[in-house]
Design a protein around this motif. Structure first.
Motif, mmCIF file in Angstrom:
data_model
loop_
_atom_site.group_PDB
_atom_site.id
_atom_site.type_symbol
_atom_site.label_atom_id
_atom_site.label_comp_id
_atom_site.label_asym_id
_atom_site.label_seq_id
_atom_site.Cartn_x
_atom_site.Cartn_y
_atom_site.Cartn_z
ATOM 1 N N ILE A 51 -43.939 -41.722 -22.545
ATOM 2 C CA ILE A 51 -43.804 -43.177 -22.435
ATOM 3 C C ILE A 51 -42.323 -43.560 -22.463
ATOM 4 C CG2 ILE A 51 -43.977 -43.605 -24.924
ATOM 5 C CD1 ILE A 51 -45.683 -46.105 -24.238
ATOM 6 N N SER A 52 -41.986 -44.588 -21.707
ATOM 7 C CA SER A 52 -40.607 -45.076 -21.712
ATOM 8 C C SER A 52 -40.445 -46.081 -22.855
ATOM 9 C CB SER A 52 -40.266 -45.753 -20.382
ATOM 10 O OG SER A 52 -40.986 -46.976 -20.254
ATOM 11 N N MET A 53 -39.216 -46.358 -23.199
ATOM 12 C CA MET A 53 -38.951 -47.334 -24.254
ATOM 13 C C MET A 53 -39.419 -48.720 -23.812
ATOM 14 S SD MET A 53 -35.377 -45.937 -25.854
ATOM 15 C CE MET A 53 -35.167 -47.274 -26.978
ATOM 16 N N TYR A 54 -39.281 -49.018 -22.529
ATOM 17 C CA TYR A 54 -39.733 -50.314 -22.005
ATOM 18 C C TYR A 54 -41.249 -50.451 -22.188
ATOM 19 C CZ TYR A 54 -41.062 -53.905 -18.645
ATOM 20 O OH TYR A 54 -41.614 -55.019 -18.070
ATOM 21 N N ASP A 55 -41.995 -49.425 -21.786
ATOM 22 C CA ASP A 55 -43.457 -49.487 -21.926
ATOM 23 C C ASP A 55 -43.872 -49.481 -23.397
ATOM 24 O OD1 ASP A 55 -43.946 -49.680 -19.210
ATOM 25 O OD2 ASP A 55 -44.083 -47.502 -18.945
ATOM 26 N N LEU A 56 -43.118 -48.781 -24.220
ATOM 27 C CA LEU A 56 -43.387 -48.777 -25.657
ATOM 28 C C LEU A 56 -43.248 -50.191 -26.223
ATOM 29 C CD1 LEU A 56 -44.035 -47.019 -28.131
ATOM 30 C CD2 LEU A 56 -41.587 -46.604 -28.359
ATOM 31 N N ALA A 57 -42.229 -50.895 -25.789
ATOM 32 C CA ALA A 57 -42.020 -52.278 -26.240
ATOM 33 C C ALA A 57 -43.198 -53.159 -25.825
ATOM 34 C CB ALA A 57 -40.721 -52.828 -25.672
ATOM 35 N N ARG A 58 -43.705 -52.951 -24.629
ATOM 36 C CA ARG A 58 -44.803 -53.769 -24.120
ATOM 37 C C ARG A 58 -46.118 -53.518 -24.855
ATOM 38 N NH1 ARG A 58 -45.349 -52.506 -18.289
ATOM 39 N NH2 ARG A 58 -47.108 -53.923 -18.452
ATOM 40 N N THR A 59 -46.307 -52.338 -25.429
ATOM 41 C CA THR A 59 -47.573 -52.044 -26.113
ATOM 42 C C THR A 59 -47.790 -52.931 -27.331
ATOM 43 O OG1 THR A 59 -46.678 -50.285 -27.526
ATOM 44 C CG2 THR A 59 -47.587 -49.619 -25.384
ATOM 45 N N GLY A 60 -46.731 -53.452 -27.893
ATOM 46 C CA GLY A 60 -46.877 -54.301 -29.070
ATOM 47 C C GLY A 60 -46.076 -55.576 -28.992
ATOM 48 N N ALA A 61 -45.623 -55.915 -27.809
ATOM 49 C CA ALA A 61 -44.820 -57.117 -27.586
ATOM 50 C C ALA A 61 -43.581 -57.138 -28.490
ATOM 51 C CB ALA A 61 -45.653 -58.380 -27.774
ATOM 52 N N PHE A 62 -42.881 -56.009 -28.513
ATOM 53 C CA PHE A 62 -41.664 -55.884 -29.311
ATOM 54 C C PHE A 62 -40.433 -56.106 -28.439
ATOM 55 C CE2 PHE A 62 -44.701 -53.244 -31.643
ATOM 56 C CZ PHE A 62 -44.529 -53.723 -32.927
ATOM 57 N N ASP A 63 -39.350 -56.559 -29.065
ATOM 58 C CA ASP A 63 -38.105 -56.697 -28.324
ATOM 59 C C ASP A 63 -37.391 -55.346 -28.274
ATOM 60 O OD1 ASP A 63 -36.280 -56.396 -30.654
ATOM 61 O OD2 ASP A 63 -37.063 -58.351 -31.233
ATOM 62 N N LYS A 64 -36.393 -55.256 -27.386
ATOM 63 C CA LYS A 64 -35.677 -53.989 -27.174
ATOM 64 C C LYS A 64 -35.017 -53.480 -28.453
ATOM 65 C CE LYS A 64 -34.216 -55.291 -22.626
ATOM 66 N NZ LYS A 64 -33.085 -55.404 -21.713
ATOM 67 N N ALA A 65 -34.440 -54.388 -29.214
ATOM 68 C CA ALA A 65 -33.727 -53.982 -30.428
ATOM 69 C C ALA A 65 -34.662 -53.328 -31.440
ATOM 70 C CB ALA A 65 -33.036 -55.187 -31.054
ATOM 71 N N THR A 66 -35.853 -53.878 -31.602
ATOM 72 C CA THR A 66 -36.830 -53.319 -32.546
ATOM 73 C C THR A 66 -37.249 -51.928 -32.109
ATOM 74 O OG1 THR A 66 -37.620 -55.531 -33.103
ATOM 75 C CG2 THR A 66 -39.105 -53.698 -33.598
ATOM 76 N N VAL A 67 -37.515 -51.770 -30.823
ATOM 77 C CA VAL A 67 -37.931 -50.460 -30.296
ATOM 78 C C VAL A 67 -36.800 -49.455 -30.448
ATOM 79 C CG1 VAL A 67 -38.656 -49.194 -28.229
ATOM 80 C CG2 VAL A 67 -39.606 -51.450 -28.707
ATOM 81 N N THR A 68 -35.595 -49.861 -30.097
ATOM 82 C CA THR A 68 -34.446 -48.959 -30.190
ATOM 83 C C THR A 68 -34.243 -48.479 -31.621
ATOM 84 O OG1 THR A 68 -33.382 -50.021 -28.301
ATOM 85 C CG2 THR A 68 -31.955 -48.765 -29.790
ATOM 86 N N LYS A 69 -34.337 -49.381 -32.562
ATOM 87 C CA LYS A 69 -34.160 -49.020 -33.973
ATOM 88 C C LYS A 69 -35.232 -48.027 -34.420
ATOM 89 C CE LYS A 69 -33.663 -51.069 -38.540
ATOM 90 N NZ LYS A 69 -33.708 -52.282 -39.339
ATOM 91 N N ALA A 70 -36.480 -48.286 -34.079
ATOM 92 C CA ALA A 70 -37.574 -47.397 -34.471
ATOM 93 C C ALA A 70 -37.436 -46.032 -33.797
ATOM 94 C CB ALA A 70 -38.923 -48.024 -34.138
#
Length: 156
Positions: free
Chosen positions: A50-69
């Motif tokens: 999975i890409s970081m973009y698609d990961l963000a979409r799975t939970g409606a997260f912003d880029k910063a939250t995904v990047t940090k996790a």
């Protein structure tokens, strides 16, 4: 019923969210993970590559939250990140062998927590709650999308 009849709704949602985060923080401390990373770890395990973009979409997260996790999971050695062969801008995420124990444990404690939350509800009541929350999440997501679209129109 009016919104005033449900004035404590957001309070209860907030309380459950905080309690759930605290539960996962306590349970995952031994793996050096916080409560927030478990969601991302499971999504990556369930969707290898999975890409970081698609990961963000799975939970409606912003880029910063995904990047940090993702950075935390990378630092702990629970996931790997590879550049996509076709689109070098994309980073593909996969779990490592080290993550297997954590993933199994997260599924176990997640199921226990849900059982704890739904204790003393009939199957019918539990399904009504689930469907209601699902519908509420769809409504709030649609409202945010609409607001974002209106904001973009206003900037033009």
């Amino acid at each position: 019923m009016t919104a005033n009849n449900y004035s404590s709704l957001l309070k209860y949602i907030s309380m459950m969210k905080r309690d759930t985060n605290r539960y996962f923080q306590l349970k995952l401390k031994k793996f050096n993970l916080g409560g927030g990373q478990q969601f991302f770890l499971l999504r990556i395990a369930e969707n290898p590559g999975i890409s970081m973009y698609d990961l963000a979409r799975t939970g409606a997260f912003d880029k910063a939250t995904v990047t940090k996790a993702v950075n935390k999971l990378l630092a702990e050695g629970y996931i790997t990140q590879e550049t996509d062969a076709k689109d070098r801008r994309l980073k593909r995420l996969k779990t490592t062998d080290k993550a297997k124990e954590v993933i199994d444990y997260v599924y176990e404690i997640r199921d226990k927590w849900i059982s704890q939350m739904m204790d003393n509800f009939s199957e019918e009541e539990a399904m009504t709650i689930y469907k209601g929350l699902e519908k509420m999440a769809e409504h709030t997501g649609a409202a945010i999308c609409k607001m974002n679209e209106e904001e973009k129109k206003g900037e033009q």
